[in-house]
Design an enzyme around this catalytic site. Structure first.
Site, PDB file in Angstrom:
ATOM      1  CD  GLU A 122      47.693  26.024 -11.223  1.00 51.92           C
ATOM      2  OE1 GLU A 122      46.541  26.312 -11.048  1.00 51.92           O
ATOM      3  OE2 GLU A 122      48.183  26.561 -12.107  1.00 51.92           O
ATOM      4  CD  GLU A 123      50.139  28.481 -14.493  1.00 52.11           C
ATOM      5  OE1 GLU A 123      48.745  28.759 -14.624  1.00 52.11           O
ATOM      6  OE2 GLU A 123      50.645  29.083 -13.472  1.00 52.11           O
ATOM      7  CG  ASP A 163      51.068  31.270 -10.813  1.00 53.82           C
ATOM      8  OD1 ASP A 163      50.783  30.262 -10.072  1.00 53.82           O
ATOM      9  OD2 ASP A 163      50.270  31.379 -11.974  1.00 53.82           O
ATOM     10  CG  HIS A 216      51.762  24.828 -10.182  1.00 53.64           C
ATOM     11  ND1 HIS A 216      52.218  25.784 -11.155  1.00 53.64           N
ATOM     12  CD2 HIS A 216      51.082  25.702  -9.445  1.00 53.64           C
ATOM     13  CE1 HIS A 216      51.729  27.205 -11.106  1.00 53.64           C
ATOM     14  NE2 HIS A 216      51.053  26.773 -10.106  1.00 53.64           N
ATOM     15  CG  ASP A 271      52.618  23.893 -14.810  1.00 49.28           C
ATOM     16  OD1 ASP A 271      52.619  23.822 -13.416  1.00 49.28           O
ATOM     17  OD2 ASP A 271      51.266  23.885 -15.337  1.00 49.28           O
TER      18      ASP A 271
END
Length: 456
Positions: free
Chosen positions: A141-142, A107, A74, A76
């Site tokens: 995703e976040e 991340d 991801h 984001d």
């Protein structure tokens, strides 16, 4: 020559905060960057719109006889706030010692870059590699991958692969690889208590009505027993004890409870009876309070009885539990225990299913396990052992990645999750960083895994 550290610096420069519309340009920049990078290493790239942030899909190889790996990531990131707690600018990646600092380095921009670099190096050595690879890089995703399931359903035919391969999970140290074989699910909700129709003077009106803050405190206090168990009838009914091999793998971590307590900054654990802290965060469900609000929050005193009070709650769920089968018991108990004199409203938020995959050659490995999935697990085991100098551990993790359950439900694909971030990487916090030694070993491991799957 593909330089993953320099590429990661460029990637981090795009402030891709999916939760905040003010970062729209950063989202578009990160999306364009990863699409361009994948195109640069020889992939056919499509940017697929969703109701919010697009998904980047990049493919190479079209021979149906070749294995097909779906690599997920991801683009984001979490907000960088509070900015004053950063030692370096969050969107200007900075290398200090063995680490690269910046929002998204661990991340998930750094771990995704590990796989992009591994593929780039492999294709440079063997442009005709007999392996189909599809990168799927989303931008939500976040914020719970809100539109990812819809995307999967709409693009099901394009994404028919053998398994999903990705890195959005952790390892305990730079010397120990962990293959994640389970993730907890999640059920998030908010409770709002309403008492009087307006805020009241606590001297003029205190003592004649139920204060919404008191109601909140009483109800929340009732949801756990003194020994740390969740005090809701039926909450544990679906929970299955871990297999013996899982407990043995966990012992292999060699973790110290004292070191863990020191890392957390606590004097003692509050763990349900019969479980170590390391077992509790992997094998047990939870109910946690994430935030309280109501009344006066400023400096000094304001003598007020608030009209409303709120609490944010998340439940982490383990295998066999689902948001649906837990929600009924939790919401029923909350409504029954609501103190008299206030009204209560429950607002549901995002949910995620738990996920468990069993590695091959275990006592409870499904007999119908996909040969391609088993081959990938064995390739990862061999590569990680060679690169890290010791076999990987196979562990469940306490966090939630709801999209993995969506991939399983919609595409029927299991996941091989190569852990790459460390506890001290500060995910979602100021001074997030990624260990460059882990990055280097991760690239080498991933390159060997993909080469093995291609028969090279």
């Amino acid at each position: 020559m593909f330089d993953p550290v320099e590429k990661l610096k460029e990637y981090v420069r795009h402030a891709s905060v999916s939760a905040d519309p003010q970062f729209k340009q950063g989202m578009l920049g990160a999306q364009d960057f990863i699409a361009g990078l994948l195109k640069e290493i020889g992939f056919a790239v499509e940017v697929v719109p969703t109701a919010l942030h697009a998904v980047v899909v990049a493919k190479r190889g079209d021979n149906p006889k070749w294995p097909h790996v779906i690599i997920y990531g991801h683009y984001d990131v979490q907000p960088a706030d509070p900015l004053e707690k950063w030692d370096t600018p969050p969107y200007e990646a900075t290398v200090k010692g063995e680490r690269i600092y910046g929002r998204g380095t661990a991340d998930n921009k750094g771990p995704l870059m590990v796989h992009v670099a591994a593929v780039a190096r492999l294709l440079e050595k063997n442009p005709d590699l007999p392996l189909r690879i599809t990168f799927v890089v989303e931008g939500e995703e976040e914020i719970g991958s809100k539109n990812f399931k819809t995307f999967l359903k709409a693009n099901k035919e394009k994404l028919r692969g053998d398994f999903v391969y990705f890195s959005d999970t952790g390892i305990p140290s730079p010397e120990q690889m962990v293959i994640t074989v389970g993730l907890r699910g999640m059920m998030a909700f908010e409770i709002e208590f309403t008492g009087p129709k307006m805020d009241l003077h606590s001297g003029m009106n205190g003592g004649v009505l139920m204060n919404p803050l008191q109601a909140l405190a009483e109800l929340c206090a009732s949801l756990h027993t003194a020994d740390g168990r969740v005090n809701i009838p039926g909450f544990y009914d679906k929970v299955v004890e871990p297999e013996a091999w899982e407990r043995e793998q966990l012992k292999g971590l060699g973790l110290s409870e004292k070191e863990y307590a020191d890392f957390l900054g606590i004097k003692e654990f509050h763990t349900p009876p019969g479980y170590t802290p390391f077992e509790a965060i992997r094998f047990l469900p939870t109910l946690e309070f994430n935030g309280f609000s109501g009344g006066y929050q400023g400096e000094g005193t304001k003598t007020v009885i608030p009209s409303k009070a709120k609490v944010k709650i998340t439940c982490r769920l383990v295998a066999n539990q689902t948001p649906d089968n837990v929600k009924e018991a939790v919401f029923k108990t909350i409504r029954e225990r609501c103190p008299k004199g206030v009204t209560l409203e429950i607002k549901e938020q995002h949910h995620a299913l738990p996920y468990v995959v069993i590695p091959p050659d275990r006592s409870n490995t499904p007999k119908d396990q996909s040969p391609a999935l088993a081959n990938c697990f064995r390739a990862v085991d061999k590569a990680a052992t060679e690169v890290f100098g010791k076999p990987p551990l196979y562990l469940r993790e306490g966090g939630s990645v709801g999209l993995i359950a969506d991939l399983k439900e919609v595409l029927g694909l299991d996941a091989v999750m190569l852990g790459l971030f460390l506890p001290e990487d500060n995910l979602h916090a100021p001074n997030e960083s990624f260990h460059l030694g882990v990055m280097k070993r991760g690239i080498e491991t991933s390159e060997r895994v993909l080469a093995a799957l291609a028969g090279k």
